[in-house]
Enzyme design. Structure first.
Site, mmCIF file in Angstrom:
data_model
loop_
_atom_site.group_PDB
_atom_site.id
_atom_site.type_symbol
_atom_site.label_atom_id
_atom_site.label_comp_id
_atom_site.label_asym_id
_atom_site.label_seq_id
_atom_site.Cartn_x
_atom_site.Cartn_y
_atom_site.Cartn_z
ATOM 1 C CB SER A 1 1.529 8.386 -3.365
ATOM 2 O OG SER A 1 1.946 7.808 -2.135
ATOM 3 C CE1 TYR B 1 4.144 5.027 -7.028
ATOM 4 C CE2 TYR B 1 4.149 5.871 -4.785
ATOM 5 C CZ TYR B 1 3.460 5.373 -5.874
ATOM 6 O OH TYR B 1 2.096 5.245 -5.817
#
Length: 269
Positions: A147, A160
């Protein structure tokens, strides 16, 4: 290099999280380019439906919190197809309930932190470990979905984003340790991607805030990420390993506050 090096003819790929937006887009594109794909997902019935729509595809039930399930995914794929060339670690612990509780470290629940790392980091490691002997035999490669949040600081999603940063370092470690055996390992880092799940769950005002910081005139969609992953998995990327390909529309490539600057110079202030 052959003109068709982007093709994946004769190759076998596993796509984890293959029943989701980015995962299925990648599985579809890899199939279109000649690969046979195992769609691995905890949502097994959905994986079966989607696999039925792709020539030669296989659906596999996968629970990234279960070591035996991960090892069976690799074993079943090799048993079914006879080889493994590509492992695309795309699955992650996501969903509205998870995201709503994944905030800053001060307010982080230990259980959420541990589960995020168990699924995203430990699960990815086990999948790589199980796949590497087969990838070495095939001179194959690994593509990890991370990400752009793994490369930037944010006030939310501490678990995350840090888990995805750990996967970036795992990507480099595998590239360094297995490159001499013909195995490449790279990562693709999406920004906000317009999957059906995101469109349904993400607050429109925050979505607009991200779009305003994007250098394109729109947010990316699953096909954009699939193109990046399929490229890294192909022989067209044979000289690329240990790298992170950021596919976020330029969101992480500019100075802070570019939306405000854009408005100022366009006379909207």
């Amino acid at each position: 290099m052959a003109a068709d090096a982007i093709r994946l003819d004769g190759k076998v790929a596993i796509v984890t999280g293959g029943a989701g937006g980015i995962g299925f887009a990648t599985a579809s594109l890899m199939t279109m380019r000649g690969a046979r794909v195992a769609i691995a997902d905890i949502a097994f019935e959905r994986a079966q439906e989607l696999a039925a729509s792709l020539p030669g595809a296989l659906a596999i039930r996968l629970d990234l919190e279960d070591e035996a399930s991960i090892e069976a995914m690799v074993a079943d794929t090799v048993s079914h197809y006879g080889r493994l060339d590509i492992l695309h670690n795309n699955a992650a612990l996501l969903g509205p309930d998870i995201a709503a509780n994944d905030a800053d470290v001060e307010h982080m629940a230990t259980a959420l932190w541990d589960r995020t790392y168990a699924v995203n980091v430990r699960g990815t490691m086990i999948a790589c470990r199980a796949a590497l002997p087969h990838l070495r035999a095939a001179r194959g490669n690994i593509v990890n979905t991370v990400s752009n949040l793994a490369l930037q600081g944010h006030m939310i999603q501490a678990a995350y984003s840090s888990s995805k940063a750990a996967i970036i370092q795992m990507t480099r470690a595998i590239a360094a340790s297995h490159g001499v055996h013909g195995v490449r390992c790279n990562a693709v880092a999406p920004g906000m991607t317009m999957t059906p799940a995101l469109k349904e769950a993400f607050p429109p005002a925050l979505m607009k805030a991200v779009q305003d910081e994007t250098l394109r005139d729109q947010l990316g969609d699953p096909d954009d990420i699939a193109e990046a992953a399929a490229f890294l998995a192909s022989d067209a990327a044979r000289n690329i390993t240990g790298q992170v390909l950021v596919s976020d529309g330029g969101c992480s490539a500019h100075v802070p506050g570019i939306a405000a600057f854009r408005n100022f110079f366009s006379g909207e202030h």
